[in-house]
Motif scaffolding. Structure first.
Motif, PDB file in Angstrom:
ATOM      1  N   MET A 185      30.088  37.242  32.866  1.00 59.79           N
ATOM      2  CA  MET A 185      29.610  38.137  33.920  1.00 59.79           C
ATOM      3  C   MET A 185      28.307  38.815  33.512  1.00 59.79           C
ATOM      4  SD  MET A 185      31.264  38.432  36.816  1.00 59.79           S
ATOM      5  CE  MET A 185      30.790  40.078  37.307  1.00 59.79           C
ATOM      6  N   ILE A 193      24.634  38.649  35.252  1.00 61.87           N
ATOM      7  CA  ILE A 193      23.881  39.827  35.679  1.00 61.87           C
ATOM      8  C   ILE A 193      22.453  39.770  35.149  1.00 61.87           C
ATOM      9  CG2 ILE A 193      23.698  42.340  35.399  1.00 61.87           C
ATOM     10  CD1 ILE A 193      26.804  42.361  35.307  1.00 61.87           C
ATOM     11  N   SER A 253      28.230  48.234  33.168  1.00 64.18           N
ATOM     12  CA  SER A 253      29.449  47.433  33.049  1.00 64.18           C
ATOM     13  C   SER A 253      29.925  47.349  31.610  1.00 64.18           C
ATOM     14  CB  SER A 253      29.210  46.035  33.625  1.00 64.18           C
ATOM     15  OG  SER A 253      28.141  45.387  32.956  1.00 64.18           O
ATOM     16  N   PHE A 259      29.420  42.772  39.950  1.00 58.71           N
ATOM     17  CA  PHE A 259      29.184  41.514  40.662  1.00 58.71           C
ATOM     18  C   PHE A 259      28.273  41.729  41.876  1.00 58.71           C
ATOM     19  CE2 PHE A 259      30.638  37.958  43.463  1.00 58.71           C
ATOM     20  CZ  PHE A 259      30.260  36.923  42.635  1.00 58.71           C
ATOM     21  N   TYR A 260      28.157  42.989  42.341  1.00 55.63           N
ATOM     22  CA  TYR A 260      27.287  43.266  43.491  1.00 55.63           C
ATOM     23  C   TYR A 260      25.835  42.878  43.200  1.00 55.63           C
ATOM     24  CZ  TYR A 260      25.384  47.511  41.278  1.00 55.63           C
ATOM     25  OH  TYR A 260      24.747  48.387  40.435  1.00 55.63           O
ATOM     26  N   LEU A 303      34.468  35.760  36.721  1.00 58.19           N
ATOM     27  CA  LEU A 303      35.524  36.365  37.534  1.00 58.19           C
ATOM     28  C   LEU A 303      36.842  35.608  37.370  1.00 58.19           C
ATOM     29  CD1 LEU A 303      33.659  37.272  40.849  1.00 58.19           C
ATOM     30  CD2 LEU A 303      34.656  38.851  39.192  1.00 58.19           C
ATOM     31  N   ALA A 319      28.845  33.912  37.195  1.00 53.81           N
ATOM     32  CA  ALA A 319      29.642  35.051  37.645  1.00 53.81           C
ATOM     33  C   ALA A 319      30.997  34.596  38.180  1.00 53.81           C
ATOM     34  CB  ALA A 319      28.889  35.833  38.714  1.00 53.81           C
ATOM     35  N   PHE A 376      36.982  43.780  43.768  1.00 52.64           N
ATOM     36  CA  PHE A 376      36.021  42.767  44.203  1.00 52.64           C
ATOM     37  C   PHE A 376      35.561  43.030  45.643  1.00 52.64           C
ATOM     38  CE2 PHE A 376      35.072  38.683  46.285  1.00 52.64           C
ATOM     39  CZ  PHE A 376      34.002  38.277  45.509  1.00 52.64           C
ATOM     40  N   ILE A 434      24.874  40.225  41.843  1.00 44.95           N
ATOM     41  CA  ILE A 434      24.759  38.825  42.228  1.00 44.95           C
ATOM     42  C   ILE A 434      24.858  38.675  43.744  1.00 44.95           C
ATOM     43  CG2 ILE A 434      25.698  36.512  41.856  1.00 44.95           C
ATOM     44  CD1 ILE A 434      24.723  37.797  39.307  1.00 44.95           C
ATOM     45  N   ILE A 441      33.727  43.701  37.339  1.00 42.78           N
ATOM     46  CA  ILE A 441      33.882  43.132  38.681  1.00 42.78           C
ATOM     47  C   ILE A 441      32.974  43.860  39.665  1.00 42.78           C
ATOM     48  CG2 ILE A 441      35.489  42.733  40.591  1.00 42.78           C
ATOM     49  CD1 ILE A 441      37.715  42.491  38.495  1.00 42.78           C
TER      50      ILE A 441
END
Length: 325
Positions: A300, A304, A274, A130-131, A161, A157, A180, A133, A127
């Protein structure tokens, strides 16, 4: 660079081929991803002894202290150029950038640390990733266009999630929400770094940000947790890992490893953080993911990878010519 050319390193006065340099830097970045991935375990274990604000306060202060000798070493290896003007403005940018980065890092890390209390290490790692993205999406507000691969990555993504965070009865865990929100703030942190890094020394700015983050975390630590020396001594291993390795050493390795590397390749290697967080959670903490959560991790990770790919070529009106979209 043509074959046979090389890069001259002042450190050991030897000529190193570009290929060998990239292999070395790739291994350095892989080590950085490994340190950061395992750091999720340290963050989880550390809160068996101390609160989240205490953990962050101490580790950031340790990280700042560790960077002090790193700054001196890097300054010795690469002496700064003496300039007659602009030093005052550069110092102002250094302090302002360090403070802004420190505030963003404090908020992001505290949200992540609180979230790890209620979710697994592996889920937190994916999670948080996700930054990668979020950053290009935020860039749209600053007129930085995204390619089609980024938008495909965003959709993947979001699907990832969903499988990672939302259970079959359509509920979402508190820890997942906090992590998140932390990822959103890490994206803001990256954008702040992107703005200030060309204006000031990166290692010095990072050192300032760690001290600022540690100082800010001290306020809720004293208000809500009131740690005791015995608790800190009991948590010395995860705190030292997070402070010395995750903050001080890994950040310095990232700076060294990214030098001369393609940014896309560097980001791809660092995104392995990750995956490593999931493996570390399984091996060290014996945490397991359900089939639904594993599918979310796969989506995810695919997102990425897509977000880091260069934009697809776009054809122009003239036959046989192309330009990047």
């Amino acid at each position: 660079m043509q074959a046979g050319e090389c890069v001259w390193e002042k450190k050991d006065r030897r000529c190193v081929s570009m290929k060998n340099l990239q292999v070395r830097n790739s291994l350095i970045l892989l080590l950085t991803a490994l340190i950061w991935g395992v750091a999720f375990v340290a963050q989880s274990v550390g809160m068996d002894y101390v609160g989240p604000f205490t953990f962050n306060c101490v580790r950031f202060l340790i990280g700042g202290i560790v960077l002090l000798p790193c700054m001196a070493l890097l300054k010795k290896l690469n002496p700064p150029e003496k300039r007659a003007d602009g030093s005052g403005k550069e110092k102002k940018n250094l302090i302002l950038g360090g403070v802004c980065c420190g505030v963003a890092l404090c908020v992001a890390s505290c949200l992540q640390q609180l979230g790890i209390m209620y979710t697994s290490v592996g889920k937190a790692g994916f999670i948080t990733a996700f930054y990668i993205i979020i950053v290009p999406v935020i860039g749209l507000f600053f007129r930085k266009k995204c390619g089609i691969t980024v938008w495909i990555g965003v959709l993947l993504a979001l699907a990832g999630l969903y499988f990672l965070c939302i259970t079959e009865d359509l509920t979402i865990g508190r820890g997942d929400v906090l992590v998140f929100l932390g990822a959103l703030m890490f994206a803001v942190h990256i954008m702040v770094i992107d703005h200030f890094s060309p204006l000031a020394d990166g290692v010095a700015m990072s050192c300032i940000q760690f001290f600022v983050s540690g100082g800010l975390c001290a306020v809720p630590m004293l208000l809500f947790e009131k740690p005791q020396i015995g608790q800190l001594l009991a948590a010395w291993q995860p705190i030292l890992y997070a402070g010395v390795l995750s903050c001080g050493v890994a950040y310095t390795l990232q700076i060294i490893g990214q030098k001369g590397m393609n940014p896309t390749v560097a980001s791809l290697i660092l995104s392995l953080e990750s995956v490593i967080s999931v493996l570390a959670g399984m091996v060290i903490l014996h945490q397991e993911l359900s089939g639904r959560e594993i599918l979310g991790c796969i989506l995810m990770f695919a997102a990425i990878l897509l977000a880091q790919l260069p934009p697809l070529p776009r054809k122009t009106g003239k036959a046989g010519t192309q330009e990047n979209g």
